[in-house]
Design a protein around this motif. Structure first.
Motif, PDB file in Angstrom:
ATOM      1  N   HIS A 232      86.765  41.853  74.679  1.00  0.00           N
ATOM      2  CA  HIS A 232      88.142  41.426  74.700  1.00  0.00           C
ATOM      3  C   HIS A 232      88.464  40.212  73.535  1.00  0.00           C
ATOM      4  CE1 HIS A 232      89.121  44.133  77.822  1.00  0.00           C
ATOM      5  NE2 HIS A 232      87.971  43.928  78.185  1.00  0.00           N
ATOM      6  N   VAL A 233      89.140  40.292  72.594  1.00  0.00           N
ATOM      7  CA  VAL A 233      89.578  39.152  71.585  1.00  0.00           C
ATOM      8  C   VAL A 233      90.750  38.729  72.180  1.00  0.00           C
ATOM      9  CG1 VAL A 233      89.678  38.201  69.428  1.00  0.00           C
ATOM     10  CG2 VAL A 233      88.141  40.010  70.166  1.00  0.00           C
ATOM     11  N   LEU A 234      91.016  37.838  73.048  1.00  0.00           N
ATOM     12  CA  LEU A 234      92.143  37.234  73.747  1.00  0.00           C
ATOM     13  C   LEU A 234      92.653  36.364  72.721  1.00  0.00           C
ATOM     14  CD1 LEU A 234      90.693  36.487  77.229  1.00  0.00           C
ATOM     15  CD2 LEU A 234      91.745  38.629  76.660  1.00  0.00           C
ATOM     16  N   THR A 235      93.803  36.649  71.960  1.00  0.00           N
ATOM     17  CA  THR A 235      94.520  35.861  70.872  1.00  0.00           C
ATOM     18  C   THR A 235      95.730  35.398  71.128  1.00  0.00           C
ATOM     19  OG1 THR A 235      93.082  37.467  69.617  1.00  0.00           O
ATOM     20  CG2 THR A 235      94.879  36.160  68.438  1.00  0.00           C
ATOM     21  N   ALA A 236      96.077  34.285  70.408  1.00  0.00           N
ATOM     22  CA  ALA A 236      97.401  33.732  70.596  1.00  0.00           C
ATOM     23  C   ALA A 236      97.843  33.421  69.088  1.00  0.00           C
ATOM     24  CB  ALA A 236      97.457  32.421  71.137  1.00  0.00           C
ATOM     25  N   ALA A 248      96.416  30.703  64.630  1.00  0.00           N
ATOM     26  CA  ALA A 248      95.863  31.672  65.550  1.00  0.00           C
ATOM     27  C   ALA A 248      94.682  31.205  66.143  1.00  0.00           C
ATOM     28  CB  ALA A 248      95.585  32.871  64.708  1.00  0.00           C
ATOM     29  N   SER A 249      94.301  31.550  67.299  1.00  0.00           N
ATOM     30  CA  SER A 249      93.260  31.049  67.945  1.00  0.00           C
ATOM     31  C   SER A 249      92.718  32.339  68.935  1.00  0.00           C
ATOM     32  CB  SER A 249      93.334  29.755  68.643  1.00  0.00           C
ATOM     33  OG  SER A 249      92.117  29.434  69.464  1.00  0.00           O
ATOM     34  N   ASP A 250      91.287  32.392  69.336  1.00  0.00           N
ATOM     35  CA  ASP A 250      91.128  33.304  70.198  1.00  0.00           C
ATOM     36  C   ASP A 250      89.961  33.030  71.016  1.00  0.00           C
ATOM     37  OD1 ASP A 250      88.395  34.456  69.489  1.00  0.00           O
ATOM     38  OD2 ASP A 250      89.690  35.035  67.588  1.00  0.00           O
ATOM     39  N   LEU A 281      97.786  26.524  70.654  1.00  0.00           N
ATOM     40  CA  LEU A 281      97.214  28.005  70.688  1.00  0.00           C
ATOM     41  C   LEU A 281      95.965  28.105  71.450  1.00  0.00           C
ATOM     42  CD1 LEU A 281      97.722  28.546  66.937  1.00  0.00           C
ATOM     43  CD2 LEU A 281      98.844  29.775  68.882  1.00  0.00           C
ATOM     44  N   LYS A 282      95.060  26.828  71.713  1.00  0.00           N
ATOM     45  CA  LYS A 282      94.048  26.998  72.479  1.00  0.00           C
ATOM     46  C   LYS A 282      94.430  26.958  73.804  1.00  0.00           C
ATOM     47  CE  LYS A 282      89.996  25.776  70.930  1.00  0.00           C
ATOM     48  NZ  LYS A 282      88.917  25.295  70.208  1.00  0.00           N
ATOM     49  N   THR A 283      95.287  26.370  74.076  1.00  0.00           N
ATOM     50  CA  THR A 283      95.807  26.198  75.679  1.00  0.00           C
ATOM     51  C   THR A 283      96.194  27.663  76.171  1.00  0.00           C
ATOM     52  OG1 THR A 283      96.538  24.068  75.470  1.00  0.00           O
ATOM     53  CG2 THR A 283      97.301  25.130  77.498  1.00  0.00           C
ATOM     54  N   ALA A 284      96.840  28.421  75.130  1.00  0.00           N
ATOM     55  CA  ALA A 284      97.293  29.602  75.472  1.00  0.00           C
ATOM     56  C   ALA A 284      96.232  30.745  75.759  1.00  0.00           C
ATOM     57  CB  ALA A 284      98.364  30.244  74.176  1.00  0.00           C
ATOM     58  N   THR A 285      95.216  30.581  74.666  1.00  0.00           N
ATOM     59  CA  THR A 285      94.170  31.776  74.849  1.00  0.00           C
ATOM     60  C   THR A 285      93.287  31.384  76.139  1.00  0.00           C
ATOM     61  OG1 THR A 285      92.877  30.255  73.311  1.00  0.00           O
ATOM     62  CG2 THR A 285      94.290  31.909  72.355  1.00  0.00           C
TER      63      THR A 285
END
Length: 332
Positions: A232-236, A248-250, A281-285
């Motif tokens: 699973h590549v959890l991406t924001a 983008a970050s994942d 983004l890193k917080t979101a992922t």
């Protein structure tokens, strides 16, 4: 020395398991999760990868596998390069097995017209002059870049979560879109444009790497492979006011290893920097990882020591350095 160096098919599960055991033993003294779980390797290594070609090599003494190696060859760009890794069972080190493995891996790479071989060595944080580095130097490999390997305990992230959100809100006019592995159609082309900037924007040191191009078709093929191996590549994505993908970050989590994750990429378009989008983004992922995988214990990442911006972001999230990674390179 009665040790033979042989290539083998990853679909040979008995050989693959013996190969995996050698690598597991050779990396057992390193911190974190330096070697994938058996179920991850059993599924991923035989599964075709549209991005990379793979050759597995074994050092055989009688009926025992005492060394393991692999060559990874990019198939889309940087066709002059290959990555080579060698592992020796701890009770058989200093017998010349590692040298013979590396020599065979270089033959494989040269046979595919690769002229630059890259590898890695891992040292204690801030270390130098240790066995792996000395061996690499003896084999003709130079240090092209130094990176910090970092680990985050998810409990530490959760404790910091509210403060992070307060310190780095989503900038006015921007929004964050998240997804598991498969990018929404409306952002696919713009996401590919951003991915094409990655190698030009991250600090590479002296690594001989060139930019890439990510078409929608290429992204979809890579996504299908991730789904096939249970990753699973959890991406924001940060969506700019004009609708383009600005960052983008994942975080990646495997079905076969639900307590450990790995950061894949983090990139912000230069035109949109200075807004703390990387931290947003890193917080979101990491939020996605915590919400979807309640048993997740830790996440690993790495970044160049000279990348002060990303080091600061990771420190804010709660990452701590556990190893120094030397990116190695040799021209054949």
């Amino acid at each position: 020395m009665g040790v033979d160096i042989e290539q083998f098919n990853p679909h040979n599960q008995a050989a693959l398991r013996a190969w995996w055991e050698v690598g597991h033993a050779a990396t057992a003294d390193r911190p974190g999760r330096p070697w994938p779980l058996w179920e991850q390797s059993r599924v991923a290594l035989p599964t075709p990868n549209p991005e990379r070609g793979l050759t597995l090599v074994a050092a055989i003494d009688g009926r025992e596998m005492v060394g393991a190696g692999l060559v990874v060859r990019p198939l889309r760009e940087n066709l002059h390069t290959a990555m080579a890794f060698a592992y020796v069972r701890p009770d058989r080190i200093r017998e010349g097995i590692g040298r013979r493995l590396v020599q065979e891996l270089e033959v494989v790479a040269a046979g595919d017209r690769r002229t630059t071989v890259q590898s890695e060595a891992y040292l204690p944080p801030g270390g130098s002059g240790t066995g792996p580095e000395l061996f690499a130097r003896a084999m003709g490999y130079d240090v092209a870049s130094r990176e910090s390997m970092k680990e985050l305990t998810l409990a530490d992230f959760v404790a910091r979560r509210d403060a992070l959100a307060a310190s780095a809100p989503v900038p006015d006019g921007y929004r964050v879109v998240t997804f598991d592995t498969v990018c929404p159609d409306e952002h696919l082309a713009s996401f590919g444009r951003l991915l094409g900037l990655l190698l030009a924007e991250v600090p590479l040191g002296e690594l001989d790497l060139q930019d890439s191009e990510w078409t929608p078709e290429r992204i979809r093929a890579a996504e299908q492979r991730q789904v096939a191996v249970g990753r699973h590549v959890l991406t924001a994505l940060a969506i700019a006011p004009d609708g383009s993908v600005a960052g983008a970050s994942d975080v990646r989590v495997d079905d076969n290893d639900p307590d450990h994750g790995l950061v894949g990429i983090t990139i912000v378009d230069p035109a949109h920097r200075g807004r703390r989008l990387g931290l947003v983004l890193k917080t979101a992922t990491h939020d996605l990882a915590v919400a979807g995988w309640p048993d997740l214990v830790s996440v690993d990442t790495s970044n160049a020591e000279v990348n002060t911006w990303m080091n600061a972001v990771n420190e804010a999230l709660g990452y701590r350095t556990i190893e120094t990674l030397l990116e190695l390179q040799k021209k054949l």
